[in-house]
Scaffold this active site. Structure first.
Site, short mmCIF file in Angstrom:
data_model
loop_
_atom_site.label_atom_id
_atom_site.label_comp_id
_atom_site.label_asym_id
_atom_site.label_seq_id
_atom_site.Cartn_x
_atom_site.Cartn_y
_atom_site.Cartn_z
N HIS A 85 0.84 -1.20 0.00
CA HIS A 85 0.00 0.00 0.00
C HIS A 85 0.86 1.24 0.00
CE1 HIS A 85 -3.96 1.85 0.63
NE2 HIS A 85 -3.26 2.81 1.21
N ASP A 164 -14.37 3.34 6.82
CA ASP A 164 -13.32 4.10 6.14
C ASP A 164 -13.81 4.62 4.80
OD1 ASP A 164 -10.56 5.08 5.74
OD2 ASP A 164 -10.67 3.73 4.03
N ARG A 171 -13.25 13.02 3.69
CA ARG A 171 -11.96 13.69 3.88
C ARG A 171 -11.45 14.26 2.57
NH1 ARG A 171 -8.44 9.30 5.61
NH2 ARG A 171 -6.82 10.85 5.78
N SER A 186 -6.94 4.90 8.59
CA SER A 186 -7.60 4.61 7.32
C SER A 186 -6.88 3.48 6.60
CB SER A 186 -7.59 5.89 6.46
OG SER A 186 -7.85 5.61 5.12
N LYS A 190 -8.07 -0.89 6.57
CA LYS A 190 -8.33 -1.61 5.31
C LYS A 190 -7.38 -2.79 5.16
CE LYS A 190 -8.01 2.19 3.05
NZ LYS A 190 -8.16 3.50 2.46
#
Ligand code: URA
Length: 425
Positions: A85, A164, A171, A186, A190
């Site tokens: 990520h 989220d 956001r 966040s 996930k």
């Protein structure tokens, strides 16, 4: 215990208070099931940006968001399941390169990705520029594809960290992205819910990142590693600079084309280097190697012998996309109708090419969102003709603007130029 109210949480955070785990669970569940209105959630998010969160609050929020939906168990899949990520960058198409590289070298990559956020792009938006490709997979299809070809990149399923999804979208359009606890919670909610046992985080810092400095990125990385370890995941964080865009292409289809070039061994050196580094760390996180450099020859071979490209093709086809995109991206991907050069205003060496400015220009062209739920334009974006350190003569193109119209290109060019510094040296 009295049931919390959203108003009391907003007021408490506004005044510098802290929340406990049940309060954060109330908030996450209320965001997920739609019982809390956007305006109250947005006000709370802004209070968090201004006041921050303690380590305990960040951990409780992460768990509450992860458990606002179902938590996948991928332990039955073959091979170590690894996820990767990025905290978000401009021109950051690394997932599209790293995932097939890692899969071609023996790892199972089962990844749930996000959409663009603010001035940064999102892997899902990029993938959807491939005609026919779907990122909306059921959990059963996600698992099946991971088992069959060792590679799947999909959108979060509806019940994966749904809190989220709601907070992320808010956001994006309320100026509440840049907050260490919100970003950490966040991402890690996930990643934990998506089920991979090993996770490599690419934490960006610099002008185009949410973390402006290396120190801030390190703090975010340390927070996320600790959050992952609490949840029994092996987490490695890599810090990488995001002062100028990564590679040369910024914009959804343009980035897919550059990622394909990279998987073919024809990508820009900064992008290729980062991708090989992250893929190496994925092997380390998976317990398959001690040292990321030891994996380099295998990764290089997967590029040279075409096996990484074939993995990418298999993934695209399995998700309904046109596999010919890996042979000839230009023939398959959408094109912008107007492509204009952005001329250098004078001679010099490119000393600064601010990633944020290029990201903002891409958003202005339509490659990202300014309003919640807005559709992105797959074809538009910016392709850099020069990178920091290059010498350039007045009138030569600094970049190419891929736009819907001449006016849109001109407006985007002005945004890019505000982030350019050319020095005599
Ligand atoms: N990526 C995420 O998934 N969440 C953030 O908050 C920032 C980047």
């Amino acid at each position: 215990m009295t049931t919390p109210t959203m108003l009391s949480l907003i007021e408490s955070k506004r005044d510098g208070g802290t929340h406990d785990a049940p309060q954060l669970r109330f908030l996450a569940n209320g965001a997920a099931d739609g019982s809390l209105p956007d305006y109250q959630l947005a006000a709370w998010l802004m209070a968090v940006v201004c006041r921050g969160m303690t380590e305990a609050e960040t951990a409780d929020l992460t768990v509450a968001m992860a458990e606002s939906g179902s938590v996948l168990d991928l332990s039955a899949l073959p091979g170590p399941v690894v996820d990767k990520h990025s905290t978000g960058g401009v021109g950051d198409k690394t997932s599209l390169v790293v995932a097939p590289l890692a899969a071609a070298t023996g790892l199972t990559v089962a990844k749930m990705s996000g959409r663009g956020l603010g001035h940064t792009g999102g892997t899902l938006d990029k993938l959807e520029s491939i005609p026919g490709l779907s990122v909306d997979l059921s959990v059963a299809d996600f698992r099946r594809q991971a088992a069959e070809i060792g590679l799947v990149i999909a959108g979060q399923t509806d019940d994966l960290a749904p809190a989220d999804r709601v907070l992320y979208a808010l956001r994006d359009v309320t100026g509440t992205v840049p907050s260490l606890p919100l970003i950490a919670a966040s991402i890690m909610s996930k990643k934990i819910a998506a089920g991979a046992a090993a996770i490599v985080l690419d934490v960006k810092y610099g002008a185009g990142a949410f973390m402006p400095t290396r120190d801030a990125a390190r703090a975010l990385a340390e927070t996320m590693v600790a959050l992952g370890e609490r949840a029994d995941r092996r987490v490695v964080a890599v810090l990488s600079a995001m002062d100028e865009p990564l590679g040369r292409a910024v914009g959804n289809a343009l980035e897919v084309a550059e990622a394909v070039a990279c998987v073919r061994g024809e990508g820009p050196s900064d992008l290729t280097e980062l991708c090989v580094k992250i893929a190496g760390w994925m092997h380390v996180a998976a317990g398959k190697a001690q040292d990321p450099d030891a994996v380099r020859p295998a990764l290089q071979a997967a590029i040279t012998d075409g096996s990484a490209l074939e993995k990418l093709r298999a993934m695209v086809v399995a998700q309904g996309g046109d596999g010919a995109v890996v042979d000839d991206p230009a023939a398959v991907l959408p094109h912008a109708p107007h492509i204009a050069p952005l001329p250098a205003p004078h001679d010099g060496r490119l000393a600064r090419l601010d990633a944020r400015a290029v990201g903002d220009a891409a958003v202005a062209l339509g490659a990202g969102r300014r309003h919640k739920g807005e559709r992105v334009d797959a074809a538009v974006g910016v392709v850099l003709a020069a990178k920091v350190g290059d010498a350039i003569t007045r009138g030569e193109p600094l970049a190419w603007l891929h736009a819907r119209s001449a006016d849109a290109a001109e407006a985007a060019g002005r945004i890019v130029l505000a982030g350019v510094a050319l020095t005599a040296e």
